[in-house]
Design an enzyme around this catalytic site. Structure first.
Site, mmCIF file in Angstrom:
data_model
loop_
_atom_site.group_PDB
_atom_site.id
_atom_site.type_symbol
_atom_site.label_atom_id
_atom_site.label_comp_id
_atom_site.label_asym_id
_atom_site.label_seq_id
_atom_site.Cartn_x
_atom_site.Cartn_y
_atom_site.Cartn_z
ATOM 1 N N GLU A 43 -12.136 -1.844 6.457
ATOM 2 C CA GLU A 43 -11.827 -0.762 5.535
ATOM 3 C C GLU A 43 -12.790 -0.797 4.344
ATOM 4 O O GLU A 43 -13.100 -1.868 3.814
ATOM 5 C CB GLU A 43 -10.390 -0.914 5.037
ATOM 6 C CG GLU A 43 -9.961 0.173 4.055
ATOM 7 C CD GLU A 43 -8.547 -0.035 3.533
ATOM 8 O OE1 GLU A 43 -7.756 0.908 3.591
ATOM 9 O OE2 GLU A 43 -8.240 -1.163 3.069
ATOM 10 N N LYS A 125 -7.876 8.085 5.274
ATOM 11 C CA LYS A 125 -6.585 7.428 5.158
ATOM 12 C C LYS A 125 -5.558 8.413 4.602
ATOM 13 O O LYS A 125 -5.780 9.053 3.566
ATOM 14 C CB LYS A 125 -6.726 6.212 4.228
ATOM 15 C CG LYS A 125 -5.537 5.263 4.199
ATOM 16 C CD LYS A 125 -5.906 4.048 3.357
ATOM 17 C CE LYS A 125 -4.810 2.999 3.338
ATOM 18 N NZ LYS A 125 -5.210 1.806 2.563
ATOM 19 N N CYS A 159 -5.665 -0.452 7.107
ATOM 20 C CA CYS A 159 -4.776 -1.260 6.272
ATOM 21 C C CYS A 159 -3.300 -0.914 6.460
ATOM 22 O O CYS A 159 -2.770 -0.998 7.560
ATOM 23 C CB CYS A 159 -5.234 -1.109 4.825
ATOM 24 S SG CYS A 159 -4.595 -2.312 3.654
#
Length: 328
Positions: A43, A125, A159
């Protein structure tokens, strides 16, 4: 037929975009030299995870915000072009995490770059985590996709998207076979249970079991040199624990397929995967097949790509007037 996959465990350049791009190209070459057909990066690999969000109170973050924004690439910029060229040169699929600069905003993005250098998925995200929401915007359902590739159905999340049940189920419902779990550096906040490496690996392994997919975990590390970017009173921030590398690959039955590297050591871990193992795993549990109950539960996903404004065309007679419709 088997596919060799590589997971990255390495330290980014921390605000140094050219250095991190150069390192990315080197890691792509190394993965390809070892026969990998897919290589997965962490990430916000470009330009490194924004540790300063957790290390400083908001007023002290401001100088870091400017540096971080300036070091974040655009998807159509020269840095991504360089990485795309490296993917094409080595004929390898690259799953890349980045802080994406889009004019005045940043997004925690992931790109899937095919072996010809084409971007076959660009996603953001959906919900940045906790302090991340002060810096990054949100994605939408338009790019919550699993992509068909010659190696299988490939998808990626960042994540704590792995803690969002409906996000995960959306990916499972697309019959994902290879999943990239992009994580930041676990060399910070180790004393906080939910932010440490153990629960993060637990949810990554759970994803493999629930989805019946191979899960590729990639992580950053933080060295003493890197920690000099995040000082408090002349010393590394108290949240810094150093190391934090936990790259690994899980099978669809939850088995660990790789030997972990030392948590302070940069490198890649490899696994040769056979998609037929998914058929065996899903005979036990297929959450979007025989182990589901669509008569009791349903999920509706809005796959609409969102934009803040739809701009109308300017006519010749009204050249100085910009008209637009705002979609609410």
């Amino acid at each position: 037929m088997t596919t060799r996959i590589a997971a990255v465990q390495a330290e980014p350049g921390w605000f140094d975009l050219p250095a991190t791009v150069a390192k990315t190209v080197d890691l792509i070459a190394e993965a390809a030299a070892h026969g990998a057909e897919i290589v997965a990066f962490p990430e916000t690999w470009l330009p490194g995870y924004p540790v300063f969000l957790w290390a400083y109170p908001v007023p002290e973050q401001i100088p870091h915000l400017a540096r971080y924004h300036a070091a974040s690439p655009t998807v159509d910029g020269p840095e991504i072009a360089t990485i795309r060229a490296a993917a094409a040169a080595h004929g390898i699929t690259v799953v890349l995490g980045l802080s994406e600069q889009d004019h005045g905003s940043l997004y925690m993005a992931q790109l899937i770059i095919g072996p010809t250098g084409d971007i076959i998925l660009h996603r953001r995200k959906l919900k940045p985590t906790h302090a991340e929401r002060t810096l990054f915007g949100e994605g939408d359902g338009g790019d919550l996709q699993v992509i068909e590739t010659p190696h299988g159905r490939l998808g990626a999340l960042n994540c704590w998207e792995h803690l969002q049940p409906l996000v995960k189920f959306t990916m499972y419902a697309q019959h994902e076979q290879i999943h990239v779990a992009g994580w930041p550096c676990f060399g910070i906040f180790a004393e906080h249970p939910s932010l440490g490496w153990e629960p993060s690996m637990a949810v990554s392994r759970t994803y493999a079991l629930e989805g019946g997919a191979f899960v590729v975990v990639s992580t950053q590390i933080l060295s003493e040199t890197g920690a000099q970017n995040f000082l408090v009173n002349g010393a590394p921030s108290p949240i810094v624990d150093f190391g934090g590398g936990y790259a690994r690959i899980y099978g669809p039955d939850g088995a660990l397929l790789t030997e972990p590297l030392d948590t302070h050591t940069e490198g890649l871990v490899y696994a040769d995967i056979d998609l037929s193992a998914i058929d065996i795993a899903k005979k036990f549990a297929d959450p979007v097949g025989h182990y589901s109950r669509p008569d009791v539960f349903t999920l509706t996903v809005d796959r609409t790509a969102r934009t803040p404004a739809t701009l109308g065309e300017t006519s010749t007679a009204e050249a100085d007037v910009l008209t637009y419709d705002v979609e609410i």
